[in-house]
Scaffold this motif. Structure first.
Motif, mmCIF file in Angstrom:
data_model
loop_
_atom_site.group_PDB
_atom_site.id
_atom_site.type_symbol
_atom_site.label_atom_id
_atom_site.label_comp_id
_atom_site.label_asym_id
_atom_site.label_seq_id
_atom_site.Cartn_x
_atom_site.Cartn_y
_atom_site.Cartn_z
ATOM 1 N N GLN A 164 0.839 -1.207 0.000
ATOM 2 C CA GLN A 164 0.000 0.000 0.000
ATOM 3 C C GLN A 164 0.871 1.252 0.000
ATOM 4 O O GLN A 164 0.609 2.216 -0.733
ATOM 5 N N GLY A 165 1.891 1.245 0.863
ATOM 6 C CA GLY A 165 2.770 2.408 0.953
ATOM 7 C C GLY A 165 3.483 2.714 -0.346
ATOM 8 O O GLY A 165 3.752 3.880 -0.664
ATOM 9 N N ASP A 166 3.783 1.673 -1.133
ATOM 10 C CA ASP A 166 4.478 1.865 -2.408
ATOM 11 C C ASP A 166 3.659 2.682 -3.404
ATOM 12 O O ASP A 166 4.225 3.368 -4.267
ATOM 13 N N ILE A 167 2.328 2.587 -3.317
ATOM 14 C CA ILE A 167 1.477 3.267 -4.309
ATOM 15 C C ILE A 167 0.726 4.447 -3.688
ATOM 16 O O ILE A 167 -0.283 4.896 -4.225
ATOM 17 N N MET A 168 1.235 4.947 -2.546
ATOM 18 C CA MET A 168 0.648 6.123 -1.913
ATOM 19 C C MET A 168 1.672 7.257 -1.894
ATOM 20 O O MET A 168 2.853 7.069 -2.215
ATOM 21 N N ASN A 169 1.229 8.430 -1.554
ATOM 22 C CA ASN A 169 2.107 9.599 -1.509
ATOM 23 C C ASN A 169 2.985 9.537 -0.266
ATOM 24 O O ASN A 169 2.508 9.658 0.855
ATOM 25 N N ARG A 170 4.310 9.357 -0.468
ATOM 26 C CA ARG A 170 5.237 9.208 0.651
ATOM 27 C C ARG A 170 6.162 10.406 0.814
ATOM 28 O O ARG A 170 7.173 10.330 1.502
ATOM 29 N N LYS A 171 5.780 11.521 0.227
ATOM 30 C CA LYS A 171 6.622 12.710 0.314
ATOM 31 C C LYS A 171 6.230 13.570 1.510
ATOM 32 O O LYS A 171 5.051 13.762 1.793
ATOM 33 N N THR A 172 7.234 14.071 2.195
ATOM 34 C CA THR A 172 7.035 15.014 3.295
ATOM 35 C C THR A 172 8.215 15.963 3.350
ATOM 36 O O THR A 172 9.378 15.522 3.424
ATOM 37 N N PHE A 173 7.939 17.252 3.277
ATOM 38 C CA PHE A 173 8.991 18.275 3.287
ATOM 39 C C PHE A 173 10.041 17.988 2.214
ATOM 40 O O PHE A 173 11.244 18.016 2.453
ATOM 41 N N ASN A 174 9.574 17.659 1.013
ATOM 42 C CA ASN A 174 10.442 17.372 -0.127
ATOM 43 C C ASN A 174 11.347 16.162 0.095
ATOM 44 O O ASN A 174 12.397 16.027 -0.537
ATOM 45 N N PHE A 175 10.939 15.286 1.000
ATOM 46 C CA PHE A 175 11.711 14.080 1.287
ATOM 47 C C PHE A 175 10.783 12.873 1.173
ATOM 48 O O PHE A 175 9.689 12.878 1.727
ATOM 49 N N THR A 176 11.213 11.857 0.431
ATOM 50 C CA THR A 176 10.400 10.656 0.227
ATOM 51 C C THR A 176 10.861 9.555 1.171
ATOM 52 O O THR A 176 12.034 9.163 1.160
ATOM 53 N N ILE A 177 9.942 9.064 1.988
ATOM 54 C CA ILE A 177 10.280 8.008 2.936
ATOM 55 C C ILE A 177 10.007 6.643 2.312
ATOM 56 O O ILE A 177 9.256 6.532 1.335
ATOM 57 N N THR A 178 10.622 5.611 2.863
ATOM 58 C CA THR A 178 10.374 4.254 2.393
ATOM 59 C C THR A 178 9.117 3.701 3.070
ATOM 60 O O THR A 178 8.760 4.137 4.175
ATOM 61 N N PRO A 179 8.429 2.741 2.448
ATOM 62 C CA PRO A 179 7.237 2.161 3.084
ATOM 63 C C PRO A 179 7.543 1.538 4.442
ATOM 64 O O PRO A 179 6.722 1.582 5.356
ATOM 65 N N GLN A 180 8.749 0.932 4.582
ATOM 66 C CA GLN A 180 9.106 0.303 5.844
ATOM 67 C C GLN A 180 9.254 1.316 6.972
ATOM 68 O O GLN A 180 9.030 0.997 8.147
ATOM 69 N N SER A 181 9.619 2.564 6.612
ATOM 70 C CA SER A 181 9.845 3.588 7.635
ATOM 71 C C SER A 181 8.551 4.062 8.280
ATOM 72 O O SER A 181 8.585 4.681 9.341
ATOM 73 N N ILE A 182 7.430 3.772 7.666
ATOM 74 C CA ILE A 182 6.148 4.215 8.211
ATOM 75 C C ILE A 182 5.896 3.590 9.582
ATOM 76 O O ILE A 182 5.221 4.172 10.430
ATOM 77 N N SER A 183 6.442 2.417 9.806
ATOM 78 C CA SER A 183 6.222 1.725 11.083
ATOM 79 C C SER A 183 7.080 2.268 12.213
ATOM 80 O O SER A 183 6.884 1.914 13.375
ATOM 81 N N LEU A 184 8.040 3.143 11.901
ATOM 82 C CA LEU A 184 8.956 3.638 12.938
ATOM 83 C C LEU A 184 8.231 4.466 13.986
ATOM 84 O O LEU A 184 8.449 4.310 15.192
ATOM 85 N N VAL A 185 7.374 5.393 13.540
ATOM 86 C CA VAL A 185 6.660 6.244 14.496
ATOM 87 C C VAL A 185 5.785 5.425 15.437
ATOM 88 O O VAL A 185 5.836 5.611 16.657
#
Length: 494
Positions: free
Chosen positions: A299-320
């Protein structure tokens, strides 16, 4: 002393989780396996590692002291990592570009992975029980705190694995990642061995399986007369038998007619039988957790992962979510020192209560996941990309659920297990994780088979934008709620 062991568990978990996170890329980029096969190999590796905890728990209870067991399992894991490190660093042991490994190269890979799985399963079966054995069993507050700190170490390792280990592999390659794992395992063995003179060590009590089989065989006798224990047993044992032995699984009481079977053996068998239904109700949770490693990443691969001009990896979403739950556990432990004497507060800390809360939250998390995916599909059909940060809600809830259930299981199974079965019973939470991963695969296959007969398989395509993952999540939410009701039924009768 317990702090020393918690550090060892953090290192062990970092090696396991760090390699599990990156193995799929190693299979793809270095070994050139297809995507589907690479994913299945990782899932099987994780599942088998957890499933082997049952075998290791049985061996520990029957034959090995925990000190000998951990050093043995950790050494086997170390040898496996060394073999994989040598392969990753030696071009002759890697397949040429666009070619799959030869038989010899694949054999080295599988031997290394097999040794790692044996070591991981053995360590998981040994460490929690060994650590808790260092505490007085009548001090339930200390044991509860230990299992909380034990799980805090695993969460900390998860965060380090998703950041440090991923960064090392991306910057320096898989060979360096394996090499660091080798160094970490050497450190864990050294740190653990440094406390040999301080540890309490219990001798194995013989095969619990043999004792259980003997009880079952004796209970199948033809006589219907359930008599009390013979005169050769002391008064205290007789009283215990009369008060407790006849309340549950009464058919096993007939085993007491055999002069070679003691009340303790019957009670041991009954305790394990009582734990099995509760164990079974946790498999559904781990089926839900498996979605974080699979569909949530897709899901993360096909969603908007940009924040402050920085693109995060789908795996990083679980860090928070991991950090939030880690802070929650820490604050929970701190609150115990302030409210430790409050009876109402103490009930909240009870392991079976925490497990029940976790199972309810798992149902809620899947309902939230279904809503988020429904909304994502709607946005996609309208030409918009939904932010990947919406996935944090379901990940946070599911992580919170997993922490409560697994932490509660470890404490509950340890405290309720007979002395001669503590390693075996404490292995059940990890076995539940393995079975949850395998059940997830079976459930996906079954859903696609059934839904495909009515037009379109829910998750049978190559693109989630053409699938109905939201319906699958809704099904998981419903099954999780039913599972919670079953858990309450058995927990009230334990």
């Amino acid at each position: 002393m317990c702090f020393l062991i918690v550090v060892v568990e953090l290192i062990q978990s970092l090696v396991f989780l760090g390699n599990s996170t990156n193995l799929v890329r190693y299979f793809l980029k270095y070994m050139h396996y297809p995507i589907a096969q690479s994913s299945n190999m990782v899932t099987n590796f994780v599942g088998i590692s957890y499933l082997l905890t049952i075998d290791a728990g049985y061996i520990n209870d029957s034959y090995l002291t925990k000190l000998t067991a951990f050093v043995l399992y950790a050494t086997i894991e170390l040898l496996g990592v060394i073999l994989l490190t040598y392969q990753a660093k030696n071009p002759n042991l890697l397949p040429p570009e666009n070619e799959t490994p030869s038989t010899f190269q694949a054999a080295i890979l599988y031997i290394g992975l097999g040794a790692m799985a044996i070591g991981i399963g053995g360590s998981k079966a040994t460490m929690p029980t060994h650590d808790a054995d260092q505490l007085e069993h009548n001090k339930h507050g200390l044991i509860s705190s230990f299992f909380s700190w034990y799980y805090i170490s695993i969460l900390s390792a998860s965060i380090l694995a998703a950041t440090l280990m991923v960064s090392i592999e991306e910057s320096y390659g898989r060979g360096w990642s394996f090499m660091i794992s080798t160094i970490l395992l050497c450190c864990s063995i050294s740190i653990f061995s440094a406390g040999f003179s301080l540890y309490r060590c219990k001798k194995p009590s013989g095969s619990p399986i043999k004792r259980m089989v003997k009880v079952f065989v004796a209970s199948t006798g033809t006589t219907n007369d359930i008599r009390t224990v013979e005169v050769h047993q002391n008064a205290k044992e007789q009283s215990y038998a009369k008060e407790k032995s006849y309340n549950k699984f009464k058919f096993l009481n007939k085993a007491l007619n055999d002069d070679t079977i003691e009340v303790a053996q019957v009670e041991e068998t009954k305790s394990l039988l009582g734990l099995l239904p509760i164990f079974a109700t946790t498999i559904m949770l781990n089926c839900c957790v498996a979605q974080i490693m699979t569909f949530s990443v897709q899901q993360g691969d096909i969603m908007n992962r940009k924040t402050f001009n920085f693109t995060i990896t789908p795996q990083s979403i679980s860090l928070v979510p991991l950090v939030v739950v880690l802070v929650f556990l820490y604050l929970l432990e701190q609150s115990k020192s302030f409210y430790g004497n409050n009876e109402a507060i103490n009930k909240i800390y009870e392991p079976h209560v925490r497990m029940g809360v976790g199972l309810v939250v798992s149902s809620v998390s899947m309902a939230v996941a279904a809503v988020v995916e429904y909304k994502r599909l709607k946005e996609f059909n309208e030409g918009n990309l939904m932010s990947a940060f919406w996935l944090m809600a379901q990940t946070l809830l599911l992580t919170f659920s997993d922490v409560n259930v697994v932490g509660g299981m470890l404490e509950f199974f340890y405290s309720k297990a007979p002395d001669g079965m503590r390693n075996l019973c404490t292995s059940l939470p990890w076995c539940s994780t393995a079975m949850g991963y395998f059940f997830s695969t079976m459930l996906v296959t079954a859903c696609n088979s059934v839904s495909g007969r009515f037009g379109q398989a829910w998750i049978g395509g190559q693109d989630l934008n053409q699938d109905r993952l939201d319906l699958f999540y809704a099904l998981l939410s419903f099954l999780s709620f039913i599972n919670f009701i079953v858990f309450v039924f058995f927990a009230r009768r334990f």
